[in-house]
Motif scaffolding. Structure first.
Motif, mmCIF file in Angstrom:
data_model
loop_
_atom_site.group_PDB
_atom_site.id
_atom_site.type_symbol
_atom_site.label_atom_id
_atom_site.label_comp_id
_atom_site.label_asym_id
_atom_site.label_seq_id
_atom_site.Cartn_x
_atom_site.Cartn_y
_atom_site.Cartn_z
ATOM 1 N N GLY A 146 42.712 26.536 52.103
ATOM 2 C CA GLY A 146 44.098 26.807 51.749
ATOM 3 C C GLY A 146 44.485 26.158 50.427
ATOM 4 O O GLY A 146 45.198 26.752 49.605
ATOM 5 N N ALA A 147 43.988 24.921 50.188
ATOM 6 C CA ALA A 147 44.279 24.250 48.916
ATOM 7 C C ALA A 147 43.586 24.968 47.760
ATOM 8 O O ALA A 147 44.158 25.086 46.655
ATOM 9 C CB ALA A 147 43.830 22.792 48.982
ATOM 10 N N ALA A 148 42.354 25.457 47.966
ATOM 11 C CA ALA A 148 41.643 26.185 46.904
ATOM 12 C C ALA A 148 42.345 27.494 46.571
ATOM 13 O O ALA A 148 42.444 27.893 45.397
ATOM 14 C CB ALA A 148 40.199 26.449 47.332
ATOM 15 N N VAL B 190 44.610 28.447 42.655
ATOM 16 C CA VAL B 190 44.331 29.546 41.712
ATOM 17 C C VAL B 190 45.585 30.374 41.420
ATOM 18 O O VAL B 190 45.542 31.292 40.600
ATOM 19 C CB VAL B 190 43.224 30.466 42.270
ATOM 20 C CG1 VAL B 190 41.917 29.723 42.395
ATOM 21 C CG2 VAL B 190 43.630 31.074 43.620
ATOM 22 N N ASP B 191 46.699 30.075 42.064
ATOM 23 C CA ASP B 191 47.938 30.798 41.787
ATOM 24 C C ASP B 191 48.406 30.478 40.366
ATOM 25 O O ASP B 191 48.323 29.341 39.917
ATOM 26 C CB ASP B 191 49.000 30.386 42.812
ATOM 27 C CG ASP B 191 50.193 31.317 42.794
ATOM 28 O OD1 ASP B 191 51.058 31.126 41.922
ATOM 29 O OD2 ASP B 191 50.244 32.208 43.657
ATOM 30 N N PRO B 192 48.921 31.479 39.643
ATOM 31 C CA PRO B 192 49.380 31.216 38.271
ATOM 32 C C PRO B 192 50.506 30.196 38.194
ATOM 33 O O PRO B 192 50.667 29.521 37.161
ATOM 34 C CB PRO B 192 49.838 32.595 37.781
ATOM 35 C CG PRO B 192 49.109 33.571 38.644
ATOM 36 C CD PRO B 192 48.959 32.916 39.972
ATOM 37 N N LEU B 193 51.316 30.039 39.257
ATOM 38 C CA LEU B 193 52.415 29.079 39.242
ATOM 39 C C LEU B 193 51.978 27.675 39.646
ATOM 40 O O LEU B 193 52.814 26.769 39.737
ATOM 41 C CB LEU B 193 53.530 29.549 40.182
ATOM 42 C CG LEU B 193 54.197 30.896 39.807
ATOM 43 C CD1 LEU B 193 55.242 31.259 40.844
ATOM 44 C CD2 LEU B 193 54.821 30.795 38.424
ATOM 45 N N PHE B 194 50.697 27.485 39.922
ATOM 46 C CA PHE B 194 50.231 26.150 40.337
ATOM 47 C C PHE B 194 50.489 25.074 39.276
ATOM 48 O O PHE B 194 50.885 23.956 39.629
ATOM 49 C CB PHE B 194 48.731 26.197 40.686
ATOM 50 C CG PHE B 194 48.119 24.841 40.888
ATOM 51 C CD1 PHE B 194 48.432 24.077 41.996
ATOM 52 C CD2 PHE B 194 47.240 24.320 39.935
ATOM 53 C CE1 PHE B 194 47.874 22.811 42.163
ATOM 54 C CE2 PHE B 194 46.686 23.070 40.105
ATOM 55 C CZ PHE B 194 47.004 22.319 41.224
ATOM 56 N N PRO B 195 50.304 25.349 37.955
ATOM 57 C CA PRO B 195 50.570 24.277 36.973
ATOM 58 C C PRO B 195 51.990 23.756 37.008
ATOM 59 O O PRO B 195 52.238 22.599 36.616
ATOM 60 C CB PRO B 195 50.220 24.933 35.629
ATOM 61 C CG PRO B 195 49.237 25.995 35.974
ATOM 62 C CD PRO B 195 49.670 26.525 37.301
ATOM 63 N N THR B 196 52.934 24.561 37.495
ATOM 64 C CA THR B 196 54.320 24.077 37.563
ATOM 65 C C THR B 196 54.512 23.054 38.690
ATOM 66 O O THR B 196 55.534 22.354 38.720
ATOM 67 C CB THR B 196 55.274 25.250 37.781
ATOM 68 O OG1 THR B 196 54.959 25.887 39.042
ATOM 69 C CG2 THR B 196 55.136 26.266 36.658
ATOM 70 N N GLN B 197 53.563 22.971 39.617
ATOM 71 C CA GLN B 197 53.675 22.045 40.744
ATOM 72 C C GLN B 197 52.885 20.752 40.514
ATOM 73 O O GLN B 197 52.909 19.883 41.371
ATOM 74 C CB GLN B 197 53.149 22.724 42.024
ATOM 75 C CG GLN B 197 53.878 23.991 42.394
ATOM 76 C CD GLN B 197 55.344 23.738 42.735
ATOM 77 O OE1 GLN B 197 55.648 22.787 43.454
ATOM 78 N NE2 GLN B 197 56.236 24.558 42.210
#
Length: 723
Positions: A686-688, A692-699
């Motif tokens: 689930g973490a992997a 890979v979601d494009p919005l991950f860097p915002t988190q």
């Protein structure tokens, strides 16, 4: 420091761009690390560190995670046991955590000291800010991570299974992990931490409980029950009972169903070699060797006896020759003649000659036939020593009468000692004769002789025991003794009864008037009657006990398996301890009630001293802790109870949890318990998928934010799981 591991090092680290996140599932049991977007982690190892010293070089070596046990023979591990960085589900030993991260990045293939990839790492529910701050400091300042994100492992597992359609958006996630068990309610896909709760019970406690039970059940195999083996037995054989009380009664009764549920673990066992019975040639060879050894012993004994006879004969001839010379010497010259010898008087020489003669007859085994001459010589010597005995009293003066009485007393005493000495000599000769006969019988037929000796020992011991019981019978009875009891008069011998009759008669006769006992000489004849040597009945038991002692010592000499009775009064036979060879069943570990007793602590933590709630009670507490929500939300939560974590792999846990929650919820409430597809790896997957979601860097929380905002911003940091 060098590492020791069987995990293969990855070689494609440089092929991934720097924007690809590294996903770490930092669990208290296992450490999993891999690349975002992949289905499985690249490296998995136990989250422990051991730092022993090499026995030869003294170098400290870091052993991280799984290792080859064969290498431990080169290291001294007595002062360095496995150590974990966790206390419960919180990281607090960051020195150990640094070793684990070093090893994880090294196995991933990182070459340099800095890791130029974002990191998504899991943590426990409501992780303390201090632990999160130390972890961020370690990642930013030691490895140069550009950005990091912290998320809850149970939440990632829930989101992964929600995408697969296993659970709903409103769900109650229960995560029984390695050291703790957490319950997190999810509403609209986001965790509500105000309703979460935790219990300090997990898979570690189940394994430790199983290890303790097996060590108590099989203390002689305690070294076999390592923590790793107990973990394997737990995962392979343990299950959750639908009803613990009924399941325990099932095993208590020992029914066929209980036997079917019993499992066995066979320890390594090598059967002993089969012993074949000896052949006839072997028996004949051993008998010949035994006969040859017996013949040799007889020859040695005969040679020793002949040598002893020669020595005694020479000594006897020397004493007789000395006496002959002494007869030719005048009385005045006797002291000067004896000064050259080792004797003082003629009587001492005659006494020495008598002793040597007796020893010679004893050695030759001759019966006492020719002792008349020796007795006559002794009488002559006594007549010379006591000259006044045969002279009438009217021919002696008063002083001579006193001397005569003294000589008479000395002669009587000397004769008594001589008779006692002769009696001992006769008994020794008789004993020697019996021993020779016993030895001849034993040499003729050893087995028959041993059997007869055992029968005689048994017969004598029974007689002595019966006599002891008769003597002690009646001591524990009162005046109204039952029929068949032996009275005190029946337990006395004939001599003892006669003594009692005399005392009773004397007391009856003298009790009528004044006590004048002793005034007449006839009164003292009573003591002569009492001290008469007619106690024949008392000699029998003494002789039997002496014979029993002799047979017992003889059996101890020739029979190594013979064990004498510790007390002659014991009525129960003494069992001879026999060696029982170990069989295959002695090396079997049977798992019966332990299979469901150990996992039961998930529902009853107080069994191991943890005064906290079980899984079913925790679910009810979590629902009650939620902020004011409608009745429909509670029903939606109980309609999708999600199980994840390594300790939910026990068979029957879903059914048992559903039955427990149904008892605390209103009647008719919809209750459904589902389990993750893979409770162990779904958190990392689930973490992997999240990374890979494009919005991950915002988190993520960047290194620049860490140096600018510091720990206060980490306190307010919270990951959103719905992107």
């Amino acid at each position: 420091m060098p590492f020791i591991s069987q995990i293969q090092r990855q070689s494609d680290f440089n092929l991934f761009p720097s924007t690809t996140p590294i996903v770490i599932d930092n669990g208290a049991s296992y450490f999993r690390i891999g690349w975002a977007g992949e289905t499985d982690p690249r490296v998995i190892f136990r989250n422990i560190v051991q730092r022993p010293r090499h026995k030869a070089t003294g170098e400290t070596v870091s052993i991280v995670g799984d290792h080859d046990p064969a290498l431990l023979k080169y290291f001294d591990c007595t002062r360095s046991g496995p150590r974990s960085a966790f206390d419960g589900n919180v990281v607090y030993q960051f020195e150990i955590m640094e070793y684990i991260l070093d090893f994880g990045f090294d196995r991933m293939g990182a070459n340099g000291a800095e890791i130029d990839h974002p990191v998504l790492i899991t943590e426990g529910v409501c992780n303390p800010v201090q632990s999160r701050s130390k972890m961020a400091e370690l990642l930013f300042e030691t490895y140069g991570i550009p950005s990091v994100a912290f998320g809850v492992d149970a939440a990632f597992s829930y989101k992964y299974n929600q995408q697969l359609g296993v659970c709903d958006k409103d769900s109650l996630a229960i995560c029984p992990g390695f050291s703790t068990t957490n319950v997190i309610p999810f509403i609209d896909g986001e965790p509500v931490y105000k309703g979460s709760c935790r219990t300090n019970i997990g898979g570690y406690h189940i394994t430790d409980y199983l290890k303790q039970l097996l060590s108590l059940k099989y203390p002689y195999h305690m070294a076999r029950f390592t923590w790793e083996k107990a973990e394997d037995l737990k995962m392979e054989h343990c299950y959750i009972a639908p009803d613990y009380a009924s399941e325990a009664r099932l095993f208590q009764k020992g029914t066929k169903e209980a036997e079917d549920k019993t499992r066995s673990w066979q320890l390594p066992w090598i059967p002993p070699p089969a012993e074949e019975p000896p052949s006839e040639e072997e028996i004949a060879r051993k008998a010949a060797i035994k006969e040859k050894q017996g013949q040799r012993l007889r020859e040695m004994a005969e040679a020793k006896r002949s040598s002893r006879i020669n020595e005694l004969e020479n000594e006897l001839h020397g004493l007789e020759f000395l006496l002959q010379q002494l007869e030719q010497v005048e009385d005045d010259d006797i002291p000067s003649f004896l000064s050259a010898t080792a004797y003082v008087s003629k009587q001492e020489i005659e006494s020495a000659r008598q002793k040597v003669s007796q020893s010679l007859r004893k050695t030759k085994g001759e019966p006492k036939g020719d002792q008349v001459e020796a007795e006559e010589k002794i009488d002559l010597a006594q007549n010379e020593k006591f000259p006044l005995i045969d002279i009438p009293d009217n021919m002696l003066t008063p002083d001579q009468l006193k001397e005569k009485r003294r000589q008479l007393f000395l002669k009587t005493t000397s004769e008594g000692r001589q008779r006692a000495k002769q009696k001992r000599y006769e008994s020794e000769l008789e004993q020697e004769r019996k021993n020779q006969q016993d030895e001849e019988k034993r040499l003729e037929n050893p087995e028959l002789y041993l059997e007869q000796l055992r029968d005689k020992y048994k017969e004598l011991s029974e007689k002595v025991e019966q006599r002891k019981r008769l003597k002690t019978n009646g001591n524990h009875t009162n005046g109204n003794s039952m029929s068949g009891a032996v009275g005190r008069g029946e337990r006395l011998s004939a001599a003892q009864r006669e003594r009692m009759r005399l005392l009773t008669t004397a007391a009856f006769d003298r009790g009528k008037g004044e006590d004048t006992f002793g005034a007449r000489d006839e009164d003292w004849q009573l003591y002569k009657l009492m001290s008469k040597d007619n106690d024949d009945d008392d000699e029998g038991p003494d002789q039997e006990e002496a014979e029993l002692t002799r047979i017992s010592s003889r059996l101890q000499e020739i029979d190594p398996t013979f064990v004498p009775k510790s007390e002659l009064g014991t009525s129960q036979p003494v069992e001879v301890p026999r060696f029982r060879p170990l069989t295959k069943e002695d090396f079997q570990i049977v798992l019966g009630v332990e299979r469901f007793r150990c996992p039961e602590i998930l529902f009853h933590p107080n069994w191991i001293g943890v005064d906290q709630a079980g899984l079913d009670e925790m679910a009810g507490n979590s629902i009650r802790r939620l902020p004011s929500v409608g009745q429909g939300v509670e029903e939606r939560l109980t309609n999708s109870i999600f199980l994840t974590g390594g300790s939910c792999l026990f068979p029957g846990i879903a059914e048992r949890l559903e039955a427990g929650i149904r008892m605390i919820r209103p009647s008719g409430s919809p209750i459904k318990v589902v389990r993750a597809v893979d409770p162990v790896l779904d958190a990392w997957r689930g973490a992997a998928a999240y990374a890979v979601d494009p919005l991950f860097p915002t988190q993520t929380f960047s290194r620049t934010d860490y140096f600018e905002k510091g720990e206060d911003w980490l306190r307010r940091y919270q990951l959103r799981y719905s992107l």
